[in-house]
Write a protein that holds these residues in place. Structure first.
Motif, PDB file in Angstrom:
ATOM      1  N   LYS A 515      -4.660 -43.131  56.596  1.00 13.43           N
ATOM      2  CA  LYS A 515      -5.114 -44.558  57.355  1.00 13.43           C
ATOM      3  C   LYS A 515      -4.487 -45.808  56.900  1.00 13.43           C
ATOM      4  CE  LYS A 515      -9.754 -42.303  58.368  1.00 13.43           C
ATOM      5  NZ  LYS A 515     -11.191 -42.766  58.325  1.00 13.43           N
ATOM      6  N   ILE A 516      -4.451 -45.880  55.614  1.00 17.59           N
ATOM      7  CA  ILE A 516      -3.652 -47.007  54.810  1.00 17.59           C
ATOM      8  C   ILE A 516      -2.369 -47.255  55.531  1.00 17.59           C
ATOM      9  CG2 ILE A 516      -3.069 -48.046  52.775  1.00 17.59           C
ATOM     10  CD1 ILE A 516      -5.521 -46.426  51.522  1.00 17.59           C
ATOM     11  N   LEU A 517      -1.643 -46.231  55.603  1.00 21.37           N
ATOM     12  CA  LEU A 517      -0.253 -46.291  55.914  1.00 21.37           C
ATOM     13  C   LEU A 517      -0.032 -46.730  57.517  1.00 21.37           C
ATOM     14  CD1 LEU A 517       1.452 -43.496  53.866  1.00 21.37           C
ATOM     15  CD2 LEU A 517       1.544 -45.750  53.343  1.00 21.37           C
ATOM     16  N   ALA A 518      -1.144 -46.170  58.301  1.00 18.05           N
ATOM     17  CA  ALA A 518      -1.144 -46.244  59.583  1.00 18.05           C
ATOM     18  C   ALA A 518      -1.397 -47.647  59.898  1.00 18.05           C
ATOM     19  CB  ALA A 518      -2.173 -45.401  60.395  1.00 18.05           C
ATOM     20  N   LYS A 519      -2.366 -48.439  59.154  1.00 18.18           N
ATOM     21  CA  LYS A 519      -2.468 -50.036  59.397  1.00 18.18           C
ATOM     22  C   LYS A 519      -1.192 -50.573  59.082  1.00 18.18           C
ATOM     23  CE  LYS A 519      -7.461 -49.588  58.639  1.00 18.18           C
ATOM     24  NZ  LYS A 519      -8.761 -50.010  57.993  1.00 18.18           N
ATOM     25  N   LYS A 520      -0.425 -50.087  58.035  1.00 21.86           N
ATOM     26  CA  LYS A 520       0.816 -51.068  57.928  1.00 21.86           C
ATOM     27  C   LYS A 520       1.891 -50.962  59.066  1.00 21.86           C
ATOM     28  CE  LYS A 520       4.513 -50.995  54.407  1.00 21.86           C
ATOM     29  NZ  LYS A 520       5.135 -50.384  53.223  1.00 21.86           N
ATOM     30  N   ILE A 521       1.955 -49.637  59.566  1.00 22.39           N
ATOM     31  CA  ILE A 521       2.940 -49.258  60.500  1.00 22.39           C
ATOM     32  C   ILE A 521       2.457 -49.938  61.983  1.00 22.39           C
ATOM     33  CG2 ILE A 521       3.795 -47.258  61.931  1.00 22.39           C
ATOM     34  CD1 ILE A 521       3.738 -45.573  59.455  1.00 22.39           C
ATOM     35  N   LEU A 522       1.176 -50.055  62.102  1.00 24.07           N
ATOM     36  CA  LEU A 522       0.659 -50.333  63.426  1.00 24.07           C
ATOM     37  C   LEU A 522       1.696 -51.872  63.947  1.00 24.07           C
ATOM     38  CD1 LEU A 522      -0.897 -49.922  66.126  1.00 24.07           C
ATOM     39  CD2 LEU A 522      -2.778 -51.103  64.742  1.00 24.07           C
ATOM     40  N   PRO A 523       1.602 -52.811  63.097  1.00 29.34           N
ATOM     41  CA  PRO A 523       2.173 -54.071  63.620  1.00 29.34           C
ATOM     42  C   PRO A 523       3.707 -53.795  63.833  1.00 29.34           C
ATOM     43  CG  PRO A 523       0.924 -54.307  61.288  1.00 29.34           C
ATOM     44  CD  PRO A 523       0.997 -53.066  61.883  1.00 29.34           C
ATOM     45  N   GLU A 524       4.056 -52.755  62.910  1.00 30.56           N
ATOM     46  CA  GLU A 524       5.589 -52.784  63.095  1.00 30.56           C
ATOM     47  C   GLU A 524       6.226 -52.025  64.360  1.00 30.56           C
ATOM     48  OE1 GLU A 524       6.754 -51.899  58.442  1.00 30.56           O
ATOM     49  OE2 GLU A 524       6.499 -50.184  59.896  1.00 30.56           O
ATOM     50  N   LEU A 525       5.082 -51.822  65.334  1.00 32.10           N
ATOM     51  CA  LEU A 525       5.245 -50.998  66.640  1.00 32.10           C
ATOM     52  C   LEU A 525       5.098 -51.913  67.582  1.00 32.10           C
ATOM     53  CD1 LEU A 525       3.349 -47.761  66.094  1.00 32.10           C
ATOM     54  CD2 LEU A 525       5.715 -48.176  65.653  1.00 32.10           C
ATOM     55  N   SER A 526       4.811 -53.370  67.394  1.00 32.89           N
ATOM     56  CA  SER A 526       4.650 -54.145  68.592  1.00 32.89           C
ATOM     57  C   SER A 526       5.763 -54.762  69.046  1.00 32.89           C
ATOM     58  CB  SER A 526       3.548 -55.573  68.047  1.00 32.89           C
ATOM     59  OG  SER A 526       4.208 -55.901  67.136  1.00 32.89           O
ATOM     60  N   ASP A 527       7.070 -54.660  68.541  1.00 29.48           N
ATOM     61  CA  ASP A 527       8.186 -55.080  68.789  1.00 29.48           C
ATOM     62  C   ASP A 527       9.233 -54.263  68.992  1.00 29.48           C
ATOM     63  OD1 ASP A 527       9.254 -55.042  66.218  1.00 29.48           O
ATOM     64  OD2 ASP A 527       8.291 -56.862  65.623  1.00 29.48           O
ATOM     65  N   SER A 528      10.527 -54.521  69.097  1.00 24.39           N
ATOM     66  CA  SER A 528      11.668 -53.648  69.406  1.00 24.39           C
ATOM     67  C   SER A 528      12.672 -53.868  67.986  1.00 24.39           C
ATOM     68  CB  SER A 528      12.431 -53.842  70.503  1.00 24.39           C
ATOM     69  OG  SER A 528      12.853 -55.235  70.705  1.00 24.39           O
ATOM     70  N   LEU A 529      12.232 -54.560  67.299  1.00 23.90           N
ATOM     71  CA  LEU A 529      13.086 -54.766  65.943  1.00 23.90           C
ATOM     72  C   LEU A 529      13.096 -53.465  64.961  1.00 23.90           C
ATOM     73  CD1 LEU A 529      11.767 -58.178  64.638  1.00 23.90           C
ATOM     74  CD2 LEU A 529      13.785 -57.637  66.034  1.00 23.90           C
ATOM     75  N   VAL A 531      13.017 -50.915  62.209  1.00 27.75           N
ATOM     76  CA  VAL A 531      12.179 -50.792  61.041  1.00 27.75           C
ATOM     77  C   VAL A 531      13.155 -50.154  59.806  1.00 27.75           C
ATOM     78  CG1 VAL A 531      10.282 -49.786  59.936  1.00 27.75           C
ATOM     79  CG2 VAL A 531      10.210 -50.514  62.213  1.00 27.75           C
ATOM     80  N   THR A 532      12.974 -50.741  58.808  1.00 23.06           N
ATOM     81  CA  THR A 532      13.731 -50.108  57.487  1.00 23.06           C
ATOM     82  C   THR A 532      12.826 -50.203  56.310  1.00 23.06           C
ATOM     83  OG1 THR A 532      14.371 -52.610  56.737  1.00 23.06           O
ATOM     84  CG2 THR A 532      15.856 -51.146  58.369  1.00 23.06           C
ATOM     85  N   SER A 533      11.522 -50.644  56.525  1.00 22.21           N
ATOM     86  CA  SER A 533      10.639 -50.595  55.333  1.00 22.21           C
ATOM     87  C   SER A 533      10.106 -49.398  54.454  1.00 22.21           C
ATOM     88  CB  SER A 533       9.527 -51.626  55.509  1.00 22.21           C
ATOM     89  OG  SER A 533       8.790 -51.163  56.870  1.00 22.21           O
ATOM     90  N   HIS A 534      10.416 -48.237  55.187  1.00 23.84           N
ATOM     91  CA  HIS A 534       9.897 -46.869  54.911  1.00 23.84           C
ATOM     92  C   HIS A 534      10.874 -46.084  54.365  1.00 23.84           C
ATOM     93  CE1 HIS A 534       6.142 -48.035  56.875  1.00 23.84           C
ATOM     94  NE2 HIS A 534       6.715 -48.431  57.900  1.00 23.84           N
ATOM     95  N   ASP A 535      10.732 -44.742  53.998  1.00 23.95           N
ATOM     96  CA  ASP A 535      11.799 -43.679  53.824  1.00 23.95           C
ATOM     97  C   ASP A 535      12.716 -43.548  54.914  1.00 23.95           C
ATOM     98  OD1 ASP A 535      10.863 -41.057  55.224  1.00 23.95           O
ATOM     99  OD2 ASP A 535       9.060 -42.010  54.495  1.00 23.95           O
ATOM    100  N   THR A 536      13.761 -42.978  54.874  1.00 25.83           N
ATOM    101  CA  THR A 536      14.882 -43.002  56.075  1.00 25.83           C
ATOM    102  C   THR A 536      14.206 -42.069  57.022  1.00 25.83           C
ATOM    103  OG1 THR A 536      15.957 -40.987  54.721  1.00 25.83           O
ATOM    104  CG2 THR A 536      16.792 -43.427  54.514  1.00 25.83           C
ATOM    105  N   SER A 537      13.457 -40.973  56.809  1.00 25.04           N
ATOM    106  CA  SER A 537      12.925 -39.987  57.771  1.00 25.04           C
ATOM    107  C   SER A 537      12.102 -40.939  58.644  1.00 25.04           C
ATOM    108  CB  SER A 537      12.269 -38.898  57.313  1.00 25.04           C
ATOM    109  OG  SER A 537      11.317 -38.089  58.150  1.00 25.04           O
ATOM    110  N   THR A 538      11.100 -41.638  58.088  1.00 27.53           N
ATOM    111  CA  THR A 538      10.058 -42.343  58.765  1.00 27.53           C
ATOM    112  C   THR A 538      10.756 -43.641  59.668  1.00 27.53           C
ATOM    113  OG1 THR A 538       8.281 -41.842  57.015  1.00 27.53           O
ATOM    114  CG2 THR A 538       7.864 -43.492  58.471  1.00 27.53           C
ATOM    115  N   ASN A 539      11.654 -44.195  58.934  1.00 29.29           N
ATOM    116  CA  ASN A 539      12.279 -45.301  59.474  1.00 29.29           C
ATOM    117  C   ASN A 539      13.033 -44.654  60.850  1.00 29.29           C
ATOM    118  OD1 ASN A 539      11.664 -47.428  57.733  1.00 29.29           O
ATOM    119  ND2 ASN A 539      13.538 -47.014  56.603  1.00 29.29           N
TER     120      ASN A 539
END
Length: 549
Positions: A515-529, A531-539
């Protein structure tokens, strides 16, 4: 004081059980029955009409004696007393564990921090009864003056699974004119498909969230409110069509729900054990409060059996100990729940959460990594459907899966000989799993139908080793009282195992990290930029999703 912190593997009983296992592991179930034709009488128990046969297990009198000694060495009797008396046994959260107070039909005093909780419990039950009366009489009307015909429970986990299972299990007891729906998944499909079936002027939404901040529940609740306002409802009508089960009065008020329409419960009620609290409001409104009370009476009956009975004649204790015997000494890692009643089709999913969220722990009560197996993998489906799906593996696979078979003696739908056919399969499966099929039996069955060469080829494939352990639980019928007993039986079995495994069964920290990580990821999904802030698989997955959408 909390629970004792005793590692089971350091007890003398555990050492004796290891020795006992090594000396008896080669004995088969068939041999045990040949040696003792009275096994059924010795290894079965009946509690207020509920019969549990545990004779088809790899146990004898000495096994049970040693397992009971293990329970005593781990101070199960003290843990049981502390739970029922309201001591703070959920130590990581500093809480009592008192789902038993919610169905305490004796009304004896149960205290939390020196205060008797029963007046508050009874007050909420009275409020639930009044709510149900208004719904069923038609006195609770929607904004257009129509009576309520549809209930939509919005919750997740413990605010969904138990209530949904009970409503499905007790479908023959639904009040006429009431239809119930459940929305739990944050996937918009869940809510959308439900909204297609209902009329906003005749629908009541029950929003179940203790904190009133649960992401999935509140997302669904806000979308339901928006749909309501866009389809004929008005803001001032929200109190007629939304009620809350929560402890967060300010958030409930902000949502638009009237204070009188908030049903409370307490921090000593764990989510997965909360269906006998106000979380069961949707159940009471669906089956009628009188039937909800019978459900509570069944739970209380099993609670009292567990509280008062000696370990030797205590059904939750015995079933819990047999589970430990397989999990920790035989190395069997899963157990299957196989209800032979279609109404119980959600029972395995409900117990999956109750068991795996409770005892899926690897840190003991002293904060150390455990050195023994804890909670099993729990799964299952109704019979006879499962027979045509996964029973092949249970009968002839390389993994041994202890199974609980559950069936009612009476059907709620006695059509022709359907129930006799169903029960013949129920009885046959446990016998087949125990007895297997020998080479001699296979050859005899094929004689005159196949050539000797064909028989020689087929024999290895048609032999069954058998020796697969099962419990059989027979209920008089699936009614509110006996379903309540069944639920409480498994709740207390889970408690027994958690105490002996020296883990905390009433928290769930493993649920939180995602849940904690999902809250961090959610705002990253709002644009088309990118993402490089996670491990390479998640990115890579997030960026692929952005390109696909």
């Amino acid at each position: 004081m909390g629970l004792a912190k005793i590692s089971p593997v350091e007890t003398n009983a555990w050492r004796e059980l290891k020795k006992h296992f090594q000396e008896n592991a080669a004995r088969t179930l068939k041999e045990r029955f040949d040696e003792d034709p009275d096994r059924f009488e010795k290894f079965s128990l009946k509690v207020r009409g509920l019969l549990a046969d545990f004779s088809k297990n790899h146990i004898d009198g000495e096994t049970l004696d040693l397992l009971i000694q293990l329970a005593k060495d781990c101070e199960l009797d003290d843990a049981r007393a502390k739970m029922f008396s309201g001591e703070l046994i959920n130590e990581t959260e500093g809480r009592s564990v008192l789902h038993v107070a919610l169905r305490n039909k004796s009304n004896r005093e149960i205290e939390v921090k020196g205060k008797n909780v029963m007046p508050n419990v009874n007050e909420v039950l009275s409020k639930m009864k009044d709510f149900c009366s208004k719904i069923h009489s038609g006195n609770w009307k929607g904004y257009s003056g129509n009576k309520i015909t549809d209930l939509v429970n919005i919750g997740i986990g413990g605010s969904d699974l138990g209530a949904k299972m009970i409503c499905e299990s007790l479908k023959p007891f639904w009040k006429e004119g009431i239809c119930v729906h459940f929305v739990s998944n944050v996937d918009g499909t869940d809510l959308s498909e439900t909204l297609k079936k209902i009329d906003p002027s005749k629908t009541l939404f029950i929003v179940a969230s203790k904190s009133f901040t649960t992401q999935e529940t509140m997302t669904n609740a806000r979308s339901a409110r928006e749909w309501f306002l866009q389809n004929g409802g008005a803001a001032e009508s929200i109190p007629l069509h939304f009620v809350a089960i929560s402890t967060n009065a300010p958030a409930v008020k902000e949502f638009g729900i009237a204070a009188d329409n908030m049903f409370v419960f307490w921090d000593w009620v764990g989510g997965r054990y909360s269906v006998s609290s106000a979380i069961g409001l949707v159940v009471a409104a669906t089956i009628g409060f009188e039937n909800f009370e019978k459900l509570l009476e069944g739970m209380h009956t099993m609670d009292e059996h567990f509280r008062e009975s000696s370990f030797e004649s205590n059904l939750p204790v015995i079933l819990g100990l047999i589970g430990i015997w397989y999990n920790n000494f035989y190395g069997f890692e899963t157990e299957a729940l196989l209800p032979y009643d279609e109404y119980l089709h959600r029972f395995p999913a409900y117990l999956q959460q109750a068991n795996m969220e409770s005892n899926g722990k690897s840190i003991d009560r002293s904060g150390r990594k455990v050195t023994h197996q804890t909670g099993p993998i729990v799964w299952g489906e109704p019979g006879t459907n499962g027979q045509h799906a996964f029973y092949q593996l249970i009968h002839q696979g390389t993994k041994i899966i202890p199974c609980d078979f559950i069936a009612p003696a009476k059907s709620q739908n006695p059509i022709g000989n359907h129930h006799e056919i169903l029960l013949s399969n129920f009885f046959a499966q446990t016998e087949a799993l125990m007895m297997g099929r020998s080479e001699e039996e296979v050859r005899k069955s094929l004689q005159g139908k196949k050539t000797d060469q064909e028989i020689d080829f087929l024999v290895p494939f048609l032999c069954f080793e058998g020796n697969r352990p099962t419990n059989s639980i027979l209920l008089p019928e699936v009614d509110p009282f006996h379903l309540g007993m069944l639920i409480a039986l498994y709740e207390h079995k889970i408690f027994v195992q958690g105490v002996i495994w020296n883990i905390f069964s009433f928290d769930q920290p493993g649920v939180q990290l995602g849940k904690i990580l999902a809250k961090k990821i959610l705002p990253e999904l709002s644009d088309s930029l990118e993402v490089t802030s996670h491990d390479t698989s998640t990115n890579g997955l997030i960026n692929a999703y952005k390109r696909m959408r």
